[in-house]
Scaffold this motif. Structure first.
Motif, short mmCIF file in Angstrom:
data_model
loop_
_atom_site.label_atom_id
_atom_site.label_comp_id
_atom_site.label_asym_id
_atom_site.label_seq_id
_atom_site.Cartn_x
_atom_site.Cartn_y
_atom_site.Cartn_z
N ALA A 153 3.87 -2.12 1.52
CA ALA A 153 3.52 -0.79 2.01
C ALA A 153 2.78 -0.08 0.89
O ALA A 153 3.19 -0.17 -0.28
N TYR A 154 1.73 0.62 1.23
CA TYR A 154 0.87 1.24 0.22
C TYR A 154 0.66 2.72 0.50
O TYR A 154 0.60 3.15 1.65
N GLU A 155 0.53 3.46 -0.57
CA GLU A 155 0.06 4.84 -0.55
C GLU A 155 -1.26 4.78 -1.31
O GLU A 155 -1.27 4.71 -2.54
N GLY A 156 -2.36 4.72 -0.57
CA GLY A 156 -3.64 4.44 -1.21
C GLY A 156 -3.61 3.04 -1.78
O GLY A 156 -3.28 2.09 -1.09
N ALA A 157 -3.90 2.91 -3.06
CA ALA A 157 -3.86 1.61 -3.73
C ALA A 157 -2.50 1.31 -4.37
O ALA A 157 -2.29 0.23 -4.91
N LEU A 158 -1.57 2.26 -4.30
CA LEU A 158 -0.26 2.12 -4.95
C LEU A 158 0.73 1.39 -4.04
O LEU A 158 0.98 1.82 -2.91
N LEU A 159 1.29 0.28 -4.53
CA LEU A 159 2.33 -0.44 -3.80
C LEU A 159 3.62 0.37 -3.86
O LEU A 159 4.16 0.61 -4.94
N ILE A 160 4.12 0.81 -2.70
CA ILE A 160 5.32 1.65 -2.67
C ILE A 160 6.49 0.98 -1.96
O ILE A 160 7.60 1.51 -1.97
N GLY A 161 6.25 -0.17 -1.33
CA GLY A 161 7.32 -0.89 -0.65
C GLY A 161 6.98 -2.35 -0.53
O GLY A 161 5.80 -2.74 -0.54
N PHE A 162 8.02 -3.18 -0.41
CA PHE A 162 7.81 -4.63 -0.40
C PHE A 162 9.00 -5.31 0.26
O PHE A 162 10.14 -4.87 0.13
N VAL A 163 8.72 -6.40 0.95
CA VAL A 163 9.77 -7.31 1.41
C VAL A 163 9.21 -8.73 1.34
O VAL A 163 8.04 -8.97 1.67
N ASN A 164 10.03 -9.66 0.87
CA ASN A 164 9.67 -11.07 0.78
C ASN A 164 10.35 -11.80 1.93
O ASN A 164 11.51 -11.50 2.27
N ILE A 165 9.65 -12.76 2.51
CA ILE A 165 10.22 -13.58 3.59
C ILE A 165 10.31 -15.01 3.08
O ILE A 165 9.30 -15.72 3.00
N ALA A 166 11.49 -15.40 2.70
CA ALA A 166 11.74 -16.77 2.25
C ALA A 166 12.05 -17.62 3.48
O ALA A 166 12.28 -17.09 4.57
#
Length: 115
Positions: free
Chosen positions: A30-43
Motif C-alpha cells: 500500500a502506498y501514499e504517493g511513492a511511500l510504502l505504508i503497508g505490506f503483506v507477504n503471501i508465502a
C-alpha cells in the motif's frame, strides 16, 4: 521496505528482503504517493496452501482500513495463483481484523525455536 518494517515492527527485520520475496507466492503493498505504508507477504507450500505473513502498516496510517485492504488483496492474489486455502496466525489483539476479513477459527500449534 526497511523503513516501513522498522516503523511497523520496531526492528530492522531480515538482513535482506529480496530472497524472501522471490520465494513468495506474491506480496501486496500500500502506498501514499511513492511511500510504502503497508505490506503483506503471501508465502506458500508450493501446492494449495498459502500463508499470510508480515502484515504491517506504518503507525501513522493505521486505523484507516489499510490492513483490511491488504489482506483482501492477498486473498485475491492467492486465489488467482491456484491456492485453495489461505492461512494466517496472529496475536490476540489482531483477532477482530482477521475475523472481519473472513478468517474463521481453527486449531493450530506453535513452537518458539528461539529458546
Amino acid at each position: 521496505m526497511r523503513s516501513l518494517w522498522t516503523r511497523a515492527w520496531g526492528d530492522p527485520g531480515p538482513e535482506r528482503f529480496a530472497p524472501i520475496l522471490r520465494r513468495s507466492l506474491g506480496h501486496v503493498g500500500a502506498y501514499e504517493g511513492a511511500l510504502l505504508i503497508g505490506f503483506v507477504n503471501i508465502a506458500w507450500d508450493g501446492g494449495i496452501h498459502a500463508f499470510i505473513l508480515d502484515t504491517c502498516v506504518d503507525p501513522d496510517f493505521r486505523r484507516q482500513g489499510i490492513a483490511t485492504h491488504l489482506v483482501k488483496a492477498a486473498e485475491t492474489v492467492a486465489r488467482s495463483r491456484g491456492a485453495q486455502w489461505l492461512h494466517v496466525d496472529f496475536e490476540p489483539h489482531l483477532e477482530s481484523l482477521y475475523r472481519a476479513c473472513g478468517f474463521r477459527p481453527t486449531g493450530a500449534g506453535l513452537i518458539d525455536l528461539r529458546g
